[in-house]
Each structure stands twice: as C-alpha cells, then as structure tokens.
Design a protein around this motif. Structure first.
Motif, PDB file in Angstrom:
ATOM      1  N   THR A 128      44.156   0.666  -3.554  1.00 45.97           N
ATOM      2  CA  THR A 128      45.214   0.011  -2.787  1.00 45.97           C
ATOM      3  C   THR A 128      45.350  -1.429  -3.248  1.00 45.97           C
ATOM      4  O   THR A 128      44.334  -2.100  -3.463  1.00 45.97           O
ATOM      5  CB  THR A 128      44.894   0.030  -1.274  1.00 45.97           C
ATOM      6  OG1 THR A 128      44.686   1.389  -0.869  1.00 45.97           O
ATOM      7  CG2 THR A 128      46.013  -0.581  -0.461  1.00 45.97           C
ATOM      8  N   ILE A 148      52.819  -3.764  -0.040  1.00 46.07           N
ATOM      9  CA  ILE A 148      51.902  -2.711  -0.474  1.00 46.07           C
ATOM     10  C   ILE A 148      52.365  -2.285  -1.859  1.00 46.07           C
ATOM     11  O   ILE A 148      53.278  -1.478  -2.011  1.00 46.07           O
ATOM     12  CB  ILE A 148      51.879  -1.531   0.511  1.00 46.07           C
ATOM     13  CG1 ILE A 148      51.501  -2.033   1.904  1.00 46.07           C
ATOM     14  CG2 ILE A 148      50.888  -0.462   0.028  1.00 46.07           C
ATOM     15  CD1 ILE A 148      51.635  -0.998   3.001  1.00 46.07           C
ATOM     16  N   LYS A 150      50.498  -0.851  -4.231  1.00 46.51           N
ATOM     17  CA  LYS A 150      49.936   0.425  -4.667  1.00 46.51           C
ATOM     18  C   LYS A 150      49.096   0.981  -3.537  1.00 46.51           C
ATOM     19  O   LYS A 150      48.360   0.247  -2.882  1.00 46.51           O
ATOM     20  CB  LYS A 150      49.051   0.240  -5.906  1.00 46.51           C
ATOM     21  CG  LYS A 150      48.374   1.514  -6.379  1.00 46.51           C
ATOM     22  CD  LYS A 150      47.488   1.258  -7.586  1.00 46.51           C
ATOM     23  CE  LYS A 150      46.800   2.524  -8.044  1.00 46.51           C
ATOM     24  NZ  LYS A 150      45.920   2.278  -9.198  1.00 46.51           N
ATOM     25  N   ASP A 151      49.232   2.273  -3.314  1.00 45.77           N
ATOM     26  CA  ASP A 151      48.381   2.956  -2.363  1.00 45.77           C
ATOM     27  C   ASP A 151      48.318   4.424  -2.761  1.00 45.77           C
ATOM     28  O   ASP A 151      49.355   5.087  -2.824  1.00 45.77           O
ATOM     29  CB  ASP A 151      48.904   2.802  -0.935  1.00 45.77           C
ATOM     30  CG  ASP A 151      47.971   3.445   0.061  1.00 45.77           C
ATOM     31  OD1 ASP A 151      46.806   3.015   0.144  1.00 45.77           O
ATOM     32  OD2 ASP A 151      48.390   4.406   0.726  1.00 45.77           O
ATOM     33  N   ASP A 156      53.052   3.295  -0.658  1.00 46.57           N
ATOM     34  CA  ASP A 156      53.269   2.039  -1.370  1.00 46.57           C
ATOM     35  C   ASP A 156      54.743   1.648  -1.397  1.00 46.57           C
ATOM     36  O   ASP A 156      55.593   2.329  -0.857  1.00 46.57           O
ATOM     37  CB  ASP A 156      52.692   2.109  -2.781  1.00 46.57           C
ATOM     38  CG  ASP A 156      53.291   3.226  -3.615  1.00 46.57           C
ATOM     39  OD1 ASP A 156      54.090   4.023  -3.099  1.00 46.57           O
ATOM     40  OD2 ASP A 156      52.956   3.295  -4.803  1.00 46.57           O
TER      41      ASP A 156
END
Length: 175
Positions: A128, A148, A150-151, A156
């Motif tokens: 994340t 966000i 990247k998740d 994201d």
C-alpha cells in the motif's frame, strides 16, 4: 521539536502510558547504519520478554542500509523494502514506513508513485502507498488530501480529504 518541548512531550507520553499501558515502545536506531536484521533482533528480544508487537513504524526507510551493499543504490533500497516485507511476514507484524518525494513531487498537485524519491523498486514491492498532499492554501487552512496511490486489495486511486495539525503530527478525516 522534542528538545524544545521535552517536558510537554514527557507529560503526554506519561498520559499515553496511563491510557494504553506499556503497549507503545519507541526505539531509536542510527540513521544510515540500520539494517532490517537489527530491527528483527530487537523485535525478537521484545517477543522473548513477552512484548509481542503488532505494528512497527520506521521513520524512514530511505535512511536504512541493505544487508549486502552493491554499487546500485536504487536496487539496494528495493532490497530493504523486500526485507522489511519479509520481516512483517515472518513475525506477523504490520510494517509501516515513510519515504520522500522526488523534486517533481514538490510542485505536483497530486503526488503519485512516479514522484517517489530514490528507488521505484520500493513502489513495486509495497503493498500500500498513501501520499500526503496539500498546496499552500490547504496548508494555511490545515487541510490535507491523502491519495491511495497503490493498494493490493484494489481500492487504489482514491483521494481522502481530511484535516491536519502537522505541528502535532496528526491528521483526521473531515466530518
């Protein structure tokens, strides 16, 4: 800073200890010399003394050293990320860390993974990534946008608007 506000910080930490008990530990490691193996050894000694951490916060990963140094700093830093992820899996903890943006990030309206400094390998390996964003107007009004970037769970590319008090090291969701 802690040095200037030492008495206030001590009083606040004592209040937190009354509220949370001994569930918060702060440990300082030397910048530029700390390896994941040093953190692992410290955590294992805590576990042996019946303190089992759930979360480890490292401020900040770009000042850590790889276990084996090469001539490629970006790869070395990428390996530190991999080692930290492995530590989390091994000891069943959640590792959190911070990294800085590159020069483009200082003028970006929204900091993305393209704006992470030193090594993109950290972005590739992280589960994340959340960036903290605010322009001068938002700063003056104590506002912040969490992005966000990247998740791995798939949530994201979202922005969360909130409030901040950086002087106190806190932020919260706006109601």
């Amino acid at each position: 800073t802690i040095r200037q506000e030492g008495d206030r910080v001590s009083a606040r930490l004592k209040a937190m200890q009354r509220e949370f008990g001994d569930s918060l530990l702060l440990k300082r490691f030397p910048a530029g010399r700390t390896k994941v193996s040093m953190i692992r050894a410290h955590l294992q000694s805590l576990i042996l003394s019946n303190f089992v951490p759930e979360v480890v916060i490292i401020d900040y990963i770009n000042l850590m050293c790889p276990e084996i140094t090469t001539d490629h700093r970006h790869r070395d830093l990428g390996q530190v990320y991999v080692d930290l992820i492995g530590l989390g899996q091994e000891l069943h903890i959640w590792p959190f860390t911070a990294a800085q943006s590159n020069r483009n990030g200082f003028s970006a309206k929204l900091i993305t993974m393209r704006d992470v400094a030193d090594s993109f390998e950290g972005c590739m390996h992280s589960h994340t990534i959340i960036t903290l964003n605010r322009d001068d107007d938002e700063s003056a009004r104590e506002k912040i946008r969490l992005y966000i970037a990247k998740d791995r769970s798939g949530i994201d590319k979202r922005i969360i608007n909130g409030r901040t008090a950086f002087s106190k090291g806190i932020f919260w969701k706006r109601t």
